[in-house]
Motif scaffolding. Structure first.
Motif, PDB file in Angstrom:
ATOM      1  N   GLU A   1       0.817  -1.207   0.000  1.00 45.55           N
ATOM      2  CA  GLU A   1       0.000   0.000   0.000  1.00 45.55           C
ATOM      3  C   GLU A   1       0.856   1.264   0.000  1.00 45.55           C
ATOM      4  OE1 GLU A   1      -4.118  -1.620   1.940  1.00 45.55           O
ATOM      5  OE2 GLU A   1      -2.640  -0.721   3.279  1.00 45.55           O
ATOM      6  N   THR A   2       2.127   1.091  -0.332  1.00 45.31           N
ATOM      7  CA  THR A   2       3.036   2.230  -0.422  1.00 45.31           C
ATOM      8  C   THR A   2       3.595   2.293  -1.839  1.00 45.31           C
ATOM      9  OG1 THR A   2       3.613   1.929   1.887  1.00 45.31           O
ATOM     10  CG2 THR A   2       5.131   3.228   0.574  1.00 45.31           C
ATOM     11  N   LEU A   3       3.600   3.488  -2.413  1.00 47.48           N
ATOM     12  CA  LEU A   3       4.189   3.687  -3.746  1.00 47.48           C
ATOM     13  C   LEU A   3       5.442   4.539  -3.604  1.00 47.48           C
ATOM     14  CD1 LEU A   3       1.075   4.846  -5.838  1.00 47.48           C
ATOM     15  CD2 LEU A   3       2.173   2.600  -5.904  1.00 47.48           C
ATOM     16  N   THR A   4       6.286   4.499  -4.625  1.00 43.21           N
ATOM     17  CA  THR A   4       7.436   5.395  -4.639  1.00 43.21           C
ATOM     18  C   THR A   4       7.193   6.453  -5.711  1.00 43.21           C
ATOM     19  OG1 THR A   4       8.823   3.593  -3.917  1.00 43.21           O
ATOM     20  CG2 THR A   4       9.948   5.486  -4.872  1.00 43.21           C
ATOM     21  N   LYS A   5       7.266   7.727  -5.319  1.00 43.75           N
ATOM     22  CA  LYS A   5       6.998   8.812  -6.273  1.00 43.75           C
ATOM     23  C   LYS A   5       8.219   9.042  -7.171  1.00 43.75           C
ATOM     24  CE  LYS A   5       5.326  11.995  -3.230  1.00 43.75           C
ATOM     25  NZ  LYS A   5       4.514  13.176  -2.813  1.00 43.75           N
ATOM     26  N   ASP A   6       8.039   9.915  -8.169  1.00 44.57           N
ATOM     27  CA  ASP A   6       9.130  10.181  -9.118  1.00 44.57           C
ATOM     28  C   ASP A   6      10.387  10.690  -8.421  1.00 44.57           C
ATOM     29  OD1 ASP A   6       7.440   9.434 -11.082  1.00 44.57           O
ATOM     30  OD2 ASP A   6       6.885  11.477 -11.683  1.00 44.57           O
ATOM     31  N   ASP A   7      10.201  11.423  -7.300  1.00 45.35           N
ATOM     32  CA  ASP A   7      11.372  11.953  -6.587  1.00 45.35           C
ATOM     33  C   ASP A   7      11.935  10.923  -5.611  1.00 45.35           C
ATOM     34  OD1 ASP A   7       9.541  11.900  -4.535  1.00 45.35           O
ATOM     35  OD2 ASP A   7       9.636  14.047  -4.081  1.00 45.35           O
TER      36      ASP A   7
ATOM     37  N   LEU B   1      16.807  20.473  17.385  1.00 48.38           N
ATOM     38  CA  LEU B   1      15.806  19.572  16.820  1.00 48.38           C
ATOM     39  C   LEU B   1      16.163  19.410  15.355  1.00 48.38           C
ATOM     40  CD1 LEU B   1      12.899  21.430  18.531  1.00 48.38           C
ATOM     41  CD2 LEU B   1      13.187  18.953  18.732  1.00 48.38           C
ATOM     42  N   GLU B   2      16.314  18.168  14.909  1.00 48.65           N
ATOM     43  CA  GLU B   2      16.737  17.967  13.522  1.00 48.65           C
ATOM     44  C   GLU B   2      16.108  16.722  12.908  1.00 48.65           C
ATOM     45  OE1 GLU B   2      20.973  18.105  14.356  1.00 48.65           O
ATOM     46  OE2 GLU B   2      21.081  15.937  14.468  1.00 48.65           O
ATOM     47  N   SER B   3      16.283  16.576  11.581  1.00 54.85           N
ATOM     48  CA  SER B   3      15.703  15.456  10.846  1.00 54.85           C
ATOM     49  C   SER B   3      16.304  14.126  11.269  1.00 54.85           C
ATOM     50  CB  SER B   3      15.993  15.602   9.345  1.00 54.85           C
ATOM     51  OG  SER B   3      15.339  16.722   8.832  1.00 54.85           O
ATOM     52  N   VAL B   4      15.541  13.073  11.061  1.00 56.50           N
ATOM     53  CA  VAL B   4      16.058  11.713  11.208  1.00 56.50           C
ATOM     54  C   VAL B   4      16.794  11.330   9.918  1.00 56.50           C
ATOM     55  CG1 VAL B   4      15.410   9.271  11.460  1.00 56.50           C
ATOM     56  CG2 VAL B   4      14.167  11.047  12.744  1.00 56.50           C
ATOM     57  N   GLU B   5      16.224  11.748   8.783  1.00 54.96           N
ATOM     58  CA  GLU B   5      16.732  11.339   7.469  1.00 54.96           C
ATOM     59  C   GLU B   5      17.942  12.183   7.069  1.00 54.96           C
ATOM     60  OE1 GLU B   5      15.686   8.828   5.579  1.00 54.96           O
ATOM     61  OE2 GLU B   5      14.173   8.250   7.057  1.00 54.96           O
ATOM     62  N   LYS B   6      19.062  11.508   6.858  1.00 54.86           N
ATOM     63  CA  LYS B   6      20.295  12.232   6.497  1.00 54.86           C
ATOM     64  C   LYS B   6      20.171  12.925   5.146  1.00 54.86           C
ATOM     65  CE  LYS B   6      23.437   9.489   9.294  1.00 54.86           C
ATOM     66  NZ  LYS B   6      22.358   8.764  10.001  1.00 54.86           N
ATOM     67  N   ALA B   7      19.299  12.413   4.275  1.00 60.52           N
ATOM     68  CA  ALA B   7      19.142  13.021   2.957  1.00 60.52           C
ATOM     69  C   ALA B   7      18.332  14.320   3.008  1.00 60.52           C
ATOM     70  CB  ALA B   7      18.466  12.032   2.010  1.00 60.52           C
ATOM     71  N   HIS B   8      17.669  14.602   4.148  1.00 58.31           N
ATOM     72  CA  HIS B   8      16.803  15.781   4.234  1.00 58.31           C
ATOM     73  C   HIS B   8      17.503  17.010   4.788  1.00 58.31           C
ATOM     74  CE1 HIS B   8      12.887  13.184   4.396  1.00 58.31           C
ATOM     75  NE2 HIS B   8      13.546  13.050   3.277  1.00 58.31           N
TER      76      HIS B   8
ATOM     77  N   GLY C   1      20.118  20.598  -4.409  1.00 53.20           N
ATOM     78  CA  GLY C   1      19.255  21.530  -5.134  1.00 53.20           C
ATOM     79  C   GLY C   1      17.784  21.382  -4.781  1.00 53.20           C
ATOM     80  N   TYR C   2      17.459  20.554  -3.767  1.00 49.17           N
ATOM     81  CA  TYR C   2      16.070  20.376  -3.328  1.00 49.17           C
ATOM     82  C   TYR C   2      15.519  21.704  -2.830  1.00 49.17           C
ATOM     83  CZ  TYR C   2      12.108  18.675  -0.522  1.00 49.17           C
ATOM     84  OH  TYR C   2      10.862  18.460   0.014  1.00 49.17           O
ATOM     85  N   LYS C   3      14.304  22.053  -3.279  1.00 53.35           N
ATOM     86  CA  LYS C   3      13.673  23.284  -2.796  1.00 53.35           C
ATOM     87  C   LYS C   3      12.614  22.925  -1.772  1.00 53.35           C
ATOM     88  CE  LYS C   3      14.697  26.502  -6.366  1.00 53.35           C
ATOM     89  NZ  LYS C   3      14.373  27.202  -7.574  1.00 53.35           N
ATOM     90  N   GLU C   4      12.681  23.561  -0.611  1.00 54.08           N
ATOM     91  CA  GLU C   4      11.697  23.294   0.439  1.00 54.08           C
ATOM     92  C   GLU C   4      10.294  23.669  -0.036  1.00 54.08           C
ATOM     93  OE1 GLU C   4      12.198  21.851   3.392  1.00 54.08           O
ATOM     94  OE2 GLU C   4      14.368  21.665   3.131  1.00 54.08           O
ATOM     95  N   LYS C   5       9.296  22.867   0.396  1.00 49.09           N
ATOM     96  CA  LYS C   5       7.911  23.078  -0.016  1.00 49.09           C
ATOM     97  C   LYS C   5       7.165  23.943   1.005  1.00 49.09           C
ATOM     98  CE  LYS C   5       8.478  20.090  -3.404  1.00 49.09           C
ATOM     99  NZ  LYS C   5       9.872  19.662  -3.202  1.00 49.09           N
ATOM    100  N   ILE C   6       6.219  24.741   0.541  1.00 50.16           N
ATOM    101  CA  ILE C   6       5.527  25.641   1.483  1.00 50.16           C
ATOM    102  C   ILE C   6       4.749  24.848   2.534  1.00 50.16           C
ATOM    103  CG2 ILE C   6       5.440  27.602  -0.102  1.00 50.16           C
ATOM    104  CD1 ILE C   6       2.437  27.085  -0.486  1.00 50.16           C
TER     105      ILE C   6
ATOM    106  N   THR D   1       7.005  26.155  -3.768  1.00 49.54           N
ATOM    107  CA  THR D   1       8.241  26.016  -2.987  1.00 49.54           C
ATOM    108  C   THR D   1       8.630  27.342  -2.343  1.00 49.54           C
ATOM    109  OG1 THR D   1       9.836  26.655  -4.674  1.00 49.54           O
ATOM    110  CG2 THR D   1       9.070  24.368  -4.737  1.00 49.54           C
ATOM    111  N   LEU D   2       9.605  27.262  -1.448  1.00 44.72           N
ATOM    112  CA  LEU D   2      10.113  28.475  -0.801  1.00 44.72           C
ATOM    113  C   LEU D   2      11.173  29.158  -1.666  1.00 44.72           C
ATOM    114  CD1 LEU D   2      10.390  27.305   2.928  1.00 44.72           C
ATOM    115  CD2 LEU D   2       8.710  28.858   1.946  1.00 44.72           C
ATOM    116  N   GLY D   3      11.334  28.671  -2.890  1.00 39.36           N
ATOM    117  CA  GLY D   3      12.208  29.340  -3.855  1.00 39.36           C
ATOM    118  C   GLY D   3      13.628  29.476  -3.385  1.00 39.36           C
ATOM    119  N   GLU D   4      14.050  30.729  -3.234  1.00 41.05           N
ATOM    120  CA  GLU D   4      15.467  31.003  -2.975  1.00 41.05           C
ATOM    121  C   GLU D   4      15.864  30.931  -1.506  1.00 41.05           C
ATOM    122  OE1 GLU D   4      17.390  30.936  -5.559  1.00 41.05           O
ATOM    123  OE2 GLU D   4      15.499  30.709  -6.637  1.00 41.05           O
ATOM    124  N   ASN D   5      14.902  30.693  -0.611  1.00 41.09           N
ATOM    125  CA  ASN D   5      15.287  30.562   0.803  1.00 41.09           C
ATOM    126  C   ASN D   5      16.265  29.407   0.944  1.00 41.09           C
ATOM    127  OD1 ASN D   5      12.050  31.583   1.890  1.00 41.09           O
ATOM    128  ND2 ASN D   5      13.961  32.635   2.319  1.00 41.09           N
ATOM    129  N   PHE D   6      17.264  29.588   1.811  1.00 46.73           N
ATOM    130  CA  PHE D   6      18.313  28.573   1.965  1.00 46.73           C
ATOM    131  C   PHE D   6      18.288  28.052   3.399  1.00 46.73           C
ATOM    132  CE2 PHE D   6      22.649  27.008   2.397  1.00 46.73           C
ATOM    133  CZ  PHE D   6      22.831  26.342   1.184  1.00 46.73           C
TER     134      PHE D   6
END
Ligand SMILES: Nc1ncnc2c1ncn2[C@@H]1O[C@H](COP(=O)(O)O)[C@@H](O)[C@H]1OP(=O)(O)O
Ligand SMILES: [Mg+2]
Ligand SMILES: [Mg+2]
Ligand SMILES: [Mg+2]
Length: 357
Positions: free
Chosen positions: A34-40, A231-238, A285-290, A322-327
């Motif tokens: 019941e889990t799919l993998t998206k294009d990203d 406070l930080e992510s669990v996922e190293k890729a994030h 180059g991942y852009k954060e989502k609103i 996305t949050l565009g140019e925010n870093f």
């Protein structure tokens, strides 16, 4: 005086509560296919789709003209030739939407049980989330399961909804079904309206609770280097966790970081469980989502904190999805925030030196 958005608050809280009940029950019954993998390459489950269908259906009953920026769309479900995923989503969404009136729900705001919806109705409801965003007007932003990887591990995730008006977040609701409380129970919902404070409410209110319950007011406490932690992510890729380590050292932090998935980090910060949310880009180059920051940012600001990017600039919710140019993102109480921005500058200089060697 800023608007109270009472109707929006009632409807958003009710929608997030119903979606949280749905995702909790899905977790207990979830099976691998019941889990799919998206294009990203990120995962999406029947819970993500069904929760988006439920929240969008509830929002659209009271606010039929409001556009929604939602994370998911129905393309993969429509393409699912095996039918099973699609039908599971439809059954889960209908079960949630037709459940009897819940404590805390107020039918005068158009909140309460609805009729069964058809498959097409629910796929169309998911696709109400396809708005591109922008600088002017009202819009909602929804992450039906924020932290899907945490959800799949049985750890932290959040159902996140925000109202944005002219690029400013006015209302944020974050449902955290797995967040532990000091009294040993799990689950809470966090609500903030711009100018009116940040609050924590029970995820499943008691029968007796009045419909205008405000909950417990949240304020970020003061920290010393000894009491502060990240406070930080669990996922190293994030997020670039090695950079966080440098910043923590420069701040004199001695406590280990708290790692948790999703905007539960903003909720933890707002109630004083951790002093800094730091998220630095990993350089892909991942852009954060609103939808990953809108509700969390108003929650922390209303709890007395500051939210910015890693250079101290405000997050811009008016640039589209996305949050565009925010870093990166830095959220913390006022005094701590200024120190973190400074420490980030120094950590960058250190990093540049190391790379130059
Ligand atoms: N490559 C990536 N870099 C940063 N964040 C990502 C990336 N891929 C997905 N995300 C999103 O980051 C958020 C999780 O971050 P965290 O690690 O802080 O929990 C989620 O919103 C997740 O999406 P999703 O909502 O699909 O789980
Ligand atoms: Mg996702
Ligand atoms: Mg998310
Ligand atoms: Mg999500």
């Amino acid at each position: 005086m800023s608007l109270t958005y009472s109707a929006e608050r009632q409807v958003a809280v009710a929608a997030v509560r119903r979606a949280c009940a749905l995702t909790s029950s899905v977790f207990n019954k979830l099976v691998r296919n019941e889990t799919l993998t998206k294009d990203d390459k990120s995962p999406v489950t029947v819970g993500d789709f069904a929760a988006q269908a439920v929240v969008n259906t509830i929002l659209s009953r009271t606010f039929p003209h409001d556009p929604i920026v939602g994370e998911e769309d129905s393309n993969d479900l429509r393409a699912d030739t095996g039918v099973s995923l699609r039908e599971r989503v439809v059954a889960l969404a209908n079960e949630s939407l037709t459940a009897p009136l819940q404590p805390g729900e107020d039918e005068s705001w158009g909140v309460g049980p609805t009729q069964q919806r058809t498959t097409e109705d629910l796929l169309a409801a998911i696709d109400r989330g396809n708005y591109e965003g922008g600088r002017s007007g009202r819009m909602w932003t929804l992450d039906p399961i924020d932290g899907t990887k945490g959800f799949l591990r049985g750890e932290q995730y959040a159902v996140c909804l925000a109202l944005i008006v002219d690029a400013r977040v006015e209302l944020g609701v974050i449902g955290c079904p797995n967040l532990p409380s000091p009294d040993g129970t799990r689950g809470a919902i966090f609500v903030a309206t711009r100018g009116h404070g940040a609050f924590q409410l029970p995820l499943a209110p008691a029968e007796s609770l009045a419909t205008d319950e405000r909950g417990e007011r949240l304020r970020i406490p003061a920290f010393t280097p000894e009491t502060l932690n990240l406070l930080e992510s669990v996922e190293k890729a994030h997020a670039k966790l090695s950079f966080n380590e440098k910043v923590a050292r420069l701040l004199g932090v001695t406590r280990p970081p708290t790692r948790m998935d999703s905007q539960a980090k903003y909720a933890a910060l707002a109630r004083g469980d951790g002093g800094v949310y730091l998220r630095m880009p990993v350089g892909t180059g991942y852009k954060e989502k609103i939808w990953d920051h809108a509700p969390g940012s108003v929650l922390v600001e209303e709890a007395g904190g500051i939210v910015s990017d890693s250079r101290g600039r405000p997050l811009d919710f008016g640039l589209g999805r996305t949050l565009g140019e925010n870093f990166g993102v830095v959220a913390a109480g006022k005094e701590v925030h200024a120190k973190v921005i400074e420490a980030i500058q120094r950590a960058k200089e250190e990093e540049a030196k190391e790379e130059g060697q």
